[in-house]
Design a protein around this motif. Structure first.
Motif, PDB file in Angstrom:
ATOM      1  N   CYS A  76       0.819  -1.217   0.000  1.00  0.00           N
ATOM      2  CA  CYS A  76       0.000   0.000   0.000  1.00  0.00           C
ATOM      3  C   CYS A  76       0.856   1.272   0.000  1.00  0.00           C
ATOM      4  CB  CYS A  76      -0.919  -0.016   1.224  1.00  0.00           C
ATOM      5  SG  CYS A  76      -2.073   1.354   1.212  1.00  0.00           S
TER       6      CYS A  76
ATOM      7  N   CYS B 130       0.533   4.762   5.024  1.00  0.00           N
ATOM      8  CA  CYS B 130       1.604   3.770   4.848  1.00  0.00           C
ATOM      9  C   CYS B 130       2.903   4.456   4.431  1.00  0.00           C
ATOM     10  CB  CYS B 130       1.186   2.711   3.834  1.00  0.00           C
ATOM     11  SG  CYS B 130      -0.113   1.635   4.465  1.00  0.00           S
TER      12      CYS B 130
ATOM     13  N   ASN C 296      -4.794   0.342   7.983  1.00  0.00           N
ATOM     14  CA  ASN C 296      -3.857   1.307   7.391  1.00  0.00           C
ATOM     15  C   ASN C 296      -4.563   2.453   6.665  1.00  0.00           C
ATOM     16  OD1 ASN C 296      -4.452  -1.016   5.590  1.00  0.00           O
ATOM     17  ND2 ASN C 296      -3.281   0.134   4.091  1.00  0.00           N
TER      18      ASN C 296
END
Ligand code: MLT
Ligand code: MN
Ligand code: ZN
Length: 327
Positions: free
Chosen positions: A42, A47, A291
């Protein structure tokens, strides 16, 4: 000018010592959802920020979150691990609190592992406990069945050490473990089933401290049974997977379906924040944060909204000390 005296000064020294020494300890080993932050495939802003933190000391990490797991213990007793994340080895390695007890070259800091479900991010870490001499696992019947068949972790582990199983309610040392089955289907690797108990909320009460914690990293609904189950707890750690459905759009259809099937959003009507804001529980925290979730950025409006509602955001390495004033 008035003189303010802190209420703690009115306590006798022995009572003060009892309060300090009899507290239940809760260590957040990991606070991220499946895949953690950064997730390997990602490039979202969270991230990307988390990758930037790769050379920072652990205590300076803001965006990095390993996969969710907590550990609890009463004074003078070994730890209860709740869920065993794929990040277990690194989580143990950086916590002095989880070092093996002194007195022997090999000794486990763990009394048992309790599972809230059999999902990949909560059960895979069991494999990394294979160096022990025995393992006590507390889980429901459907989870026990899955871990011996579709995701045969226990069958594999049994080639390395004996695995003893307890069901809920269970007593581990001075800790009482109770589970509330939630209306969620089985883990994504399992065939659909209407059986109850694939996912539970876990309540842990310490007999010494009187402290009571509820851990629910997967929350598909808010029911009156859940309200009763959490009432009176000192600390509630709740599923904070996603803020709103919008952020799930770039995911594969399967992953989106799996998230929506077993987690509620934080925001909006019927979301968990609206519920948590009204709950008279001293400590409320989001855990199992994906995330994609904007609350991972402390400067974001969603993070501020969570804070203003009186809810905290758990982070890796967070240590809480719990004591019930009523005990
Ligand atoms: C979940 O929390 O829904 C699961 O971790 C999803 C997954 O295993 O990918
Ligand atoms: Mn998960
Ligand atoms: Zn991302």
């Amino acid at each position: 000018m008035s003189l303010r005296v802190h209420p703690v000064l009115f306590l006798s020294i022995p009572r003060l010592q009892r309060i300090v020494s009899a507290r239940m300890r809760l260590l957040v080993l990991g606070s991220g959802a499946g895949g953690g932050v950064p997730q390997w495939n990602c490039r979202c802003p969270n991230c990307t920020q988390a990758r930037e933190e790769r050379d920072l000391p652990f205590s300076k990490n803001v965006f990095r979150h390993t996969q969710a797991s907590i550990a609890l213990r009463e004074a003078g007793e070994p730890w209860l691990l709740v869920n065993a994340s794929p990040d277990l080895c690194s989580q143990f390695a950086r916590q002095a609190e989880l070092a093996p007890p002194e007195g022997a070259m090999r000794a486990s800091p763990l009394a048992a592992v309790a599972l809230t479900d059999g999902q990949i991010d909560h059960a895979t870490g069991l494999l990394f406990l294979r160096e022990g001499t025995e393992l006590t696992l507390v889980c429901t019947d459907p989870v026990w069945k899955s871990l011996g068949s579709s995701f045969p972790i226990v069958s594999v582990l049994r080639h390395f050490l004996p695995v003893n199983r307890l069901s809920y309610p269970a007593q581990v040392g001075s800790l009482l473990l109770e589970a509330l089955p939630l209306r969620a289907g089985p883990a994504p690797y399992e065939a659909p089933s209407g059986e109850s108990g694939h996912v539970v909320a876990l309540r842990v009460t310490g007999k010494k401290s009187g402290g009571c914690v509820v851990y629910a990293p997967g929350l598909p609904e808010i029911s009156s049974e859940l309200a009763d189950f959490v009432a009176g707890s000192d600390c509630l750690l709740v599923d904070g997977t996603f803020w709103s459905e919008e952020e799930l759009a770039p995911m594969s259809r399967e992953r989106r379906r799996s998230i929506l099937g077993s987690h509620l959003p934080i925001s909006g009507p019927g979301g968990t924040l609206e519920w948590l804001a009204k709950l008279p529980i001293p400590q409320k925290l989001y855990v199992h944060i994906n995330n994609t979730n904007p609350i991972l950025d402390p400067g974001s409006p969603p993070a501020k909204e969570v804070k203003e509602a009186g809810v905290g955001i758990a982070y890796d390495g967070m240590l809480l000390s719990l004591y019930s004033p009523h005990s």
